[in-house]
Design a protein around this motif. Structure first.
Motif, mmCIF file in Angstrom:
data_model
loop_
_atom_site.group_PDB
_atom_site.id
_atom_site.type_symbol
_atom_site.label_atom_id
_atom_site.label_comp_id
_atom_site.label_asym_id
_atom_site.label_seq_id
_atom_site.Cartn_x
_atom_site.Cartn_y
_atom_site.Cartn_z
ATOM 1 N N SER A 264 -8.479 -4.346 2.637
ATOM 2 C CA SER A 264 -7.934 -4.749 1.556
ATOM 3 C C SER A 264 -7.232 -6.162 1.471
ATOM 4 O O SER A 264 -7.177 -6.829 0.395
ATOM 5 N N GLU B 157 -6.160 3.331 6.998
ATOM 6 C CA GLU B 157 -5.789 2.123 7.672
ATOM 7 C C GLU B 157 -7.009 1.081 7.697
ATOM 8 O O GLU B 157 -6.684 -0.105 7.393
ATOM 9 N N MET C 84 0.860 -1.243 -0.056
ATOM 10 C CA MET C 84 -0.167 -0.033 0.047
ATOM 11 C C MET C 84 0.876 1.256 0.050
ATOM 12 O O MET C 84 1.503 1.331 0.993
ATOM 13 N N GLU D 81 4.100 -2.631 6.935
ATOM 14 C CA GLU D 81 4.663 -1.661 6.590
ATOM 15 C C GLU D 81 6.110 -1.978 6.408
ATOM 16 O O GLU D 81 6.806 -1.385 5.379
ATOM 17 N N LYS E 144 -6.879 -0.449 4.175
ATOM 18 C CA LYS E 144 -5.671 -1.244 4.081
ATOM 19 C C LYS E 144 -6.154 -2.516 4.726
ATOM 20 O O LYS E 144 -5.816 -3.626 4.252
#
Length: 462
Positions: free
Chosen positions: A44, A38, A1, A117, A41
């Motif tokens: 997803s 967030e 992302m 991340e 994300k």
């Protein structure tokens, strides 16, 4: 992302705090906007979508299918009552969820929220766009808790729906043998689901801590599951009561105290308090580690001795302090399972179930008070200490037979677990506690005195 956010207007710079050096005149992106990103994300990710599907559809199908079988999971708490009422199925799911489903949910959601991340290498984009480490941490933590809450709600709603589709809204037999009306059972089932939110939050906080401290390492993802399994293993060991109650995992068990009269609220409240404290401390440690992280070093993914030290040692200190507070506050020691408690509990359950059995068999109504039930229990045939868990408890229950002025007796083999829960298995006479079917409302049901569950209050002095 790699999505970036539009900068907020320059007016009011510095009002929200968290500005990085050199960014005067520009303020960080609001938490709400980061939270929205967030959540996008989270949903997803295919694994989160799969969890949502399983949590909202799995229990309703599972409970309905199990209820259609002739053999019920009688070794699980309330499993033997699934044919009697629709509320038992949700409690069976709750017991299993505390062991497997909820630790897995917290691992997948909270245990990966920071590590993702690191794997994708998107920290630079996120930090430059948001310009506030604190807001990034807050948004990720809130997003994780939101998704976990949605999944827990799905388990609760789906399991209740499955139970009520399979069976009607009938009274539920509590852990001391008394009958709860359908409305009372509904309220306590929902309250039991609310109570397990506390240990779930504790595991989620451990997941956040692992995700921050261990970075892309898979150990961070597995940390909540490993912690949950460790605490479950500890609950099976003959630990002293203060140590048992000081573990946040005990709150996954202590909800069963809601289904006795009077309710065994002491262990439940301690378990919830301990779990919330772990949630706060672990989240604070995760935040501290995150704020101290050096994001300019691309080789630093969070793992390291300092991270482990700041993460593990404080939690060990919390556990030690909690053990001391619980020991002093409750005065409890040893296993908490004594001969007097077992005798009193078995006699109480029998005195409540006997009238229930007589009513099912269309016999004259009797009351628990008229039975004057007592129980004489010994462990290991009277050899050794008459206390503690074990499957070698044997109880002889005596009661006055109404209308005949005679005393009858029945024998039970009792298996008491270290957590205080026990299963009493009828050992004669067969006319009282043997296995036979009773036709109730056109359906054959096992004799309620054949096997029954009970619960010993570990911290009660009585």
């Amino acid at each position: 992302m790699t999505t970036t956010l539009t900068d907020a207007p320059a007016a009011g710079a510095g009002a929200g705090g968290g500005l990085e050096p050199g960014t005067a005149g520009r303020r960080p992106v609001p938490v709400v906007r980061i939270l929205r990103m967030e959540l996008v994300k989270q949903f997803s990710a295919w694994r989160v979508r799969l969890l949502v599907l399983l949590c909202w559809l799995g229990p309703v199908l599972l409970v309905f299918v199990i209820d259609q079988q002739s053999t019920l999971p009688s070794d699980t708490l309330f499993g033997r009552w699934m044919h009697a009422t629709g509320w038992a199925g949700s409690l069976v799911v709750l017991g299993v969820a505390g062991t497997w489903a909820l630790p897995l949910v917290t691992s997948v959601v909270a245990g990966d929220v920071f590590a993702s991340e690191d794997r994708l290498g998107t920290w630079r984009h996120l930090i430059i766009a948001v310009r506030s480490h604190r807001r990034i941490f807050a948004a990720k933590a809130i997003a994780s808790v939101t998704v976990i809450g949605l999944l827990v709600a799905g388990l609760a709603v789906s399991s209740v729906l499955g139970g009520l589709l399979a069976e009607p809204n009938q009274p539920l037999v509590g852990l001391d043998g008394h009958l709860l009306t359908g409305g009372d059972a509904a309220g306590k089932v929902l309250l039991a689901w609310v109570c397990v939110l506390a240990p779930t939050l504790a595991l989620a906080a451990i997941g956040l801590l692992g995700s921050v401290a261990l970075g892309r390492s898979p150990m961070g993802l597995l940390l909540p599951v490993m912690a949950a399994l460790g605490m479950q293993t500890a609950q099976m060991l003959p630990l002293p009561v203060p140590v048992r109650l000081a573990l946040p995992g005990y709150a996954f068990i202590s909800w069963n105290g809601l289904f006795t009269d009077p309710q065994q609220l002491g262990p439940l409240l301690i378990g919830i308090g301990v779990s919330l404290m772990w949630a706060v401390v672990a989240t604070a440690l995760a935040c501290l580690l995150f704020l101290r992280r050096d994001f300019t070093n691309v080789n630093n993914d969070g793992a390291g001795r300092r991270a482990l030290t700041l993460g593990a040692l404080p939690l060990a200190g919390v556990l030690a302090a909690t053990v001391g507070v619980v020991a002093v506050g409750t005065g409890a020691g040893g296993s908490g399972i004594t001969q007097a408690k077992v005798q009193r509990s078995v006699a109480t359950v029998f005195s409540h179930l006997y009238p229930f059995q007589q009513a099912q068999m269309r016999q004259p109504a009797v009351t628990a008070a008229r039975l004057q039930t007592t129980a004489a229990c010994d462990k290991s045939e009277g050899l050794g200490a008459q206390a503690g868990p074990g499957n070698d408890w044997r109880c002889t229950v005596s009661w006055n037979v109404p209308g005949y002025n005679v005393t009858a007796q029945a024998v039970y083999q009792v298996d008491v677990t270290p957590t205080g829960r026990y299963i009493a298995d009828g050992d004669g006479p067969v006319q009282v506690n043997g296995y036979f079917l009773i036709i109730n409302a056109g359906k054959p049901t096992p004799n309620p005195l054949w096997q029954f569950d009970g619960n010993v209050d570990l911290i009660s002095g009585h």
